[in-house]
Design a protein around this motif. Structure first.
Motif, PDB file in Angstrom:
ATOM      1  N   THR A  65      -3.688   1.619  -7.529  1.00 26.87           N
ATOM      2  CA  THR A  65      -3.621   2.159  -6.165  1.00 26.87           C
ATOM      3  C   THR A  65      -4.199   0.424  -5.704  1.00 26.87           C
ATOM      4  OG1 THR A  65      -6.132   3.224  -5.938  1.00 26.87           O
ATOM      5  CG2 THR A  65      -3.085   3.763  -5.569  1.00 26.87           C
ATOM      6  N   ASN A  66      -5.334   0.023  -6.334  1.00 31.13           N
ATOM      7  CA  ASN A  66      -6.330  -0.921  -5.668  1.00 31.13           C
ATOM      8  C   ASN A  66      -6.265  -2.508  -6.942  1.00 31.13           C
ATOM      9  OD1 ASN A  66      -7.683  -0.353  -7.734  1.00 31.13           O
ATOM     10  ND2 ASN A  66      -9.741   0.127  -7.211  1.00 31.13           N
ATOM     11  N   PRO A  67      -4.938  -2.883  -7.092  1.00 29.80           N
ATOM     12  CA  PRO A  67      -4.968  -4.043  -7.779  1.00 29.80           C
ATOM     13  C   PRO A  67      -5.649  -5.220  -7.144  1.00 29.80           C
ATOM     14  CG  PRO A  67      -3.049  -3.406  -7.059  1.00 29.80           C
ATOM     15  CD  PRO A  67      -4.146  -2.146  -6.670  1.00 29.80           C
ATOM     16  N   VAL A  68      -5.609  -6.251  -8.125  1.00 34.66           N
ATOM     17  CA  VAL A  68      -6.858  -7.686  -7.953  1.00 34.66           C
ATOM     18  C   VAL A  68      -5.450  -8.579  -8.236  1.00 34.66           C
ATOM     19  CG1 VAL A  68      -8.135  -8.965  -7.652  1.00 34.66           C
ATOM     20  CG2 VAL A  68      -9.249  -6.991  -8.154  1.00 34.66           C
ATOM     21  N   ILE A  69      -5.498  -9.384  -7.120  1.00 33.58           N
ATOM     22  CA  ILE A  69      -4.457 -10.221  -7.326  1.00 33.58           C
ATOM     23  C   ILE A  69      -5.634 -11.531  -7.268  1.00 33.58           C
ATOM     24  CG2 ILE A  69      -2.538 -11.760  -6.852  1.00 33.58           C
ATOM     25  CD1 ILE A  69      -2.752  -8.261  -6.556  1.00 33.58           C
ATOM     26  N   ARG A 123       2.940 -14.274   1.908  1.00 38.66           N
ATOM     27  CA  ARG A 123       3.955 -13.361   1.792  1.00 38.66           C
ATOM     28  C   ARG A 123       4.141 -12.277   1.004  1.00 38.66           C
ATOM     29  NH1 ARG A 123       6.295 -18.519   1.362  1.00 38.66           N
ATOM     30  NH2 ARG A 123       5.497 -19.098  -0.607  1.00 38.66           N
ATOM     31  N   LEU A 124       2.807 -12.751  -0.249  1.00 42.52           N
ATOM     32  CA  LEU A 124       2.922 -10.902  -0.766  1.00 42.52           C
ATOM     33  C   LEU A 124       2.303 -10.299  -0.461  1.00 42.52           C
ATOM     34  CD1 LEU A 124       2.485 -10.132  -3.310  1.00 42.52           C
ATOM     35  CD2 LEU A 124       0.306 -10.836  -3.445  1.00 42.52           C
ATOM     36  N   LEU A 175       3.536  -2.165  -2.867  1.00 39.27           N
ATOM     37  CA  LEU A 175       2.880  -0.633  -3.136  1.00 39.27           C
ATOM     38  C   LEU A 175       2.446   0.361  -1.625  1.00 39.27           C
ATOM     39  CD1 LEU A 175       0.432  -1.830  -5.496  1.00 39.27           C
ATOM     40  CD2 LEU A 175       2.247  -0.878  -5.649  1.00 39.27           C
ATOM     41  N   ARG A 176       2.006   1.521  -1.565  1.00 36.30           N
ATOM     42  CA  ARG A 176       2.227   1.646  -0.556  1.00 36.30           C
ATOM     43  C   ARG A 176       0.386   1.489   0.272  1.00 36.30           C
ATOM     44  NH1 ARG A 176       1.377   8.032  -1.207  1.00 36.30           N
ATOM     45  NH2 ARG A 176       1.554   7.909   1.059  1.00 36.30           N
ATOM     46  N   LEU A 211      -9.398  -0.385  -2.005  1.00 36.42           N
ATOM     47  CA  LEU A 211      -7.910  -1.111  -1.983  1.00 36.42           C
ATOM     48  C   LEU A 211      -7.877  -2.194  -1.969  1.00 36.42           C
ATOM     49  CD1 LEU A 211      -8.483  -1.399   2.799  1.00 36.42           C
ATOM     50  CD2 LEU A 211      -7.229   0.238   0.967  1.00 36.42           C
ATOM     51  N   PRO A 212      -6.765  -2.751  -2.105  1.00 34.77           N
ATOM     52  CA  PRO A 212      -6.132  -4.414  -2.756  1.00 34.77           C
ATOM     53  C   PRO A 212      -5.755  -5.146  -2.032  1.00 34.77           C
ATOM     54  CG  PRO A 212      -3.724  -2.986  -2.669  1.00 34.77           C
ATOM     55  CD  PRO A 212      -5.255  -2.152  -1.844  1.00 34.77           C
TER      56      PRO A 212
END
Length: 174
Positions: A11-15, A31-32, A38-39, A100-101
């Protein structure tokens, strides 16, 4: 990229998005975030707000790792201060919620340390003439006298950290 984010299964990915100046990192990150797959809400930190001045690519990368990415990975709130380019010092503080992401973008963002903390590591590439045109069109005379200086720091980052080899996703921009 959206499939990669969904495939993380968190639920909290890191990009982490890296690339040379003018390659399209900021546009890709915006844009991402705008079409987040995800929600819920997602946090975006641009290293342009972190670098401590025109000679600060490496220091900004280290600062982001220590103040933003590492606390997020440990489930702790990260607190970072924006760099005020005009005043030449740190300014207001921002909190990063570990639940959070998180998207972190900027030249120098992808290092061996940050790659270990990223769920998706992106390298954005574009031909040098296109990058220069986009960067100078965006920032004009503010950036023009610093182009070569900044490019030399990018060269050092690429040589020392090998961000291309750390990326799990490559984006090519014309």
């Amino acid at each position: 990229m959206f499939e990669r984010v969904r495939a993380v299964g968190a639920t909290n990915p890191v990009i982490v998005i890296d690339g040379r100046s003018g390659a399209g990192k900021s546009s890709l990150a915006r844009r991402l975030v705008a079409a987040w797959p995800l929600r819920g809400r997602v946090q975006l930190v641009a290293l342009d707000d972190v670098y401590p001045g025109w000679d600060g690519l490496a220091a900004g990368s280290t600062y982001a790792c220590e103040m933003i990415l590492t606390p997020h990975a440990k489930g702790a709130v990260g607190v970072w201060q924006r760099w005020d380019w005009e005043a030449g010092g740190r300014a207001e503080a921002y909190a990063v919620d570990p639940s959070l992401p998180l998207v972190v973008e900027g030249a120098g963002a992808l290092t061996p340390e940050t790659a270990r903390l990223a769920d998706v590591a992106v390298w954005v590439d574009a031909p040098s003439p296109s990058r220069r045109h986009r960067a100078l069109e965006r920032d004009g005379d503010t950036y023009r006298p610093h182009w070569e200086r900044w490019a030399a720091q990018e060269d050092r980052h690429i040589e020392q950290n090998g961000p291309v080899s750390l990326a799990t996703l490559f984006v090519r921009v014309p």
